[in-house]
Design an enzyme around this catalytic site. Structure first.
Site: not given
Length: 353
Positions: A77, A153, A166, A168, A281, A314, A317, A320
């Site tokens: 990056n 993302n 792509h 990361q 994970h 959603k 805020v 949450e």
């Protein structure tokens, strides 16, 4: 007294992986929406744009030129959040002002040379190249760093500024917060029950089948009982696997198939390129490679923000942020909606007929 109905009455559900609760309020799904409406994601993306810094042959903002790559392409990056070296903060004996050194590297991985494709409509061989590169990078960077986080993302709604396919890969000298908690909770479960938490969980979900969306020979895709995001899902191998590089050839091939199907279902929900943040994970790396990590089970998490339509998302805020996570749609309702969608991508359905 009215009998409790999980599809009608508020309740809280426990997430044993993160040691936290989520408030489920299914009755709120009936309320009309008068809040912010997002733009429909752009679908007219040029296959190759010389001004796009991720395309083959393009010049990035750093002045570096991408090669004319034809498959996956990985580069460091140009604006890394983690650097390999540098001075670290001094130690402090004050418990309220603690800091520690942080080192690492941030890589960008392009899935394909074309900008107008996404994983669900890529060819099987090209998706397999992505899976193999994930495994290769996790193994390579894991030799040096404590943890390697692979994440994608997708879509402007999730902060992605470039439509080119792509992801990361950030490798760090420390164990990030999410993984630190998951490491602790899985270890405590393993010590108490003598079996991996997510293996036990998967076995029980496979019996209930209430939240399972897709199942293949080697993988299960489901909506977690404790899901927070409207259509949050988890992808799990059936076999006990610690890290992505431990996947066998047949498991990798099967992973490509189920990923294409699950991502097609997402896109078919509103006939758009469905936005999400996802990540793998697995067991910690670095010095942890020599330790017993049998409490871990590899899994992928998908966090899509859309709730009611392609333009209503959603928001996390208020309650949450200040109290605890809350959702309107139950995990079972979300799984049922996903199950009912075709696993043939809407852009390919005419070709499949």
């Amino acid at each position: 007294m009215t009998t409790f109905d999980p599809t009608e009455h508020q309740h809280i559900r426990f997430n044993p992986l993160k040691d936290e609760w989520v408030l489920v309020s299914p009755h709120r799904a009936k309320r009309p929406w008068t809040g912010q409406v997002e733009k429909v994601p752009e679908d007219n993306i040029p296959r190759k744009d010389s001004k796009n810094p991720l395309c083959p042959g393009s010049i990035r903002s750093s002045g570096k030129v991408n090669p004319e790559y034809e498959g996956t392409y990985v580069f460091r990056n140009d604006f890394e959040a983690l650097l390999e070296d540098g001075p670290g903060p001094a130690e402090s004996d004050d418990p309220l002002f603690q800091a520690a050194p942080a080192y690492g590297t941030c890589q960008v991985m392009c899935f394909h040379p074309w900008s107008d494709v996404t994983l669900p409509i890529m060819e099987q061989k090209d998706v397999r190249a992505v899976v193999d590169k994930w495994a290769e990078m996790n193994k390579e960077l894991g030799q040096k760093y404590k943890y390697v986080q692979i994440f994608e993302n997708k879509g402007a709604m999730m902060g992605c500024s470039n439509p080119h396919p792509h992801c990361q890969i950030w490798a760090s000298s420390f164990l990030p917060n999410e993984l630190r908690v998951k490491d602790r909770t899985q270890k405590e479960f393993y010590q108490k029950y003598k079996k991996p938490m997510l293996i036990d969980y998967l076995n029980k979900e496979s019996i209930k089948m209430e939240r399972v969306v897709l199942e293949s020979e080697h993988w299960v895709w489901l909506v977690p009982y404790w899901a927070v995001w409207p259509y949050e899902t988890m992808l799990l191998p059936k076999r006990h696997v610690l890290r992505i590089e431990d996947l066998q050839d047949k498991e990798r091939e099967d992973l490509c198939l189920i990923m294409k199907k699950l991502l097609s279902k997402y896109d078919n929900m509103f006939n758009i390129s469905f936005p999400y943040s996802m990540g793998w994970h697995g067991a910690p790396t670095g010095g942890s490679l020599k330790e017993d990590n049998n409490h871990w089970q590899l899994h992928a998490i998908y966090y899509p923000p859309l709730l009611r339509s392609a333009t209503v998302k959603k928001f996390m805020v208020g309650y949450e942020m200040l109290a605890q996570s809350q959702r309107d749609l139950t995990a079972e309702q979300a799984a049922d909606k996903l199950r009912g969608l075709s696993d043939v991508h809407y852009k390919l359905q005419n070709k499949a007929e």
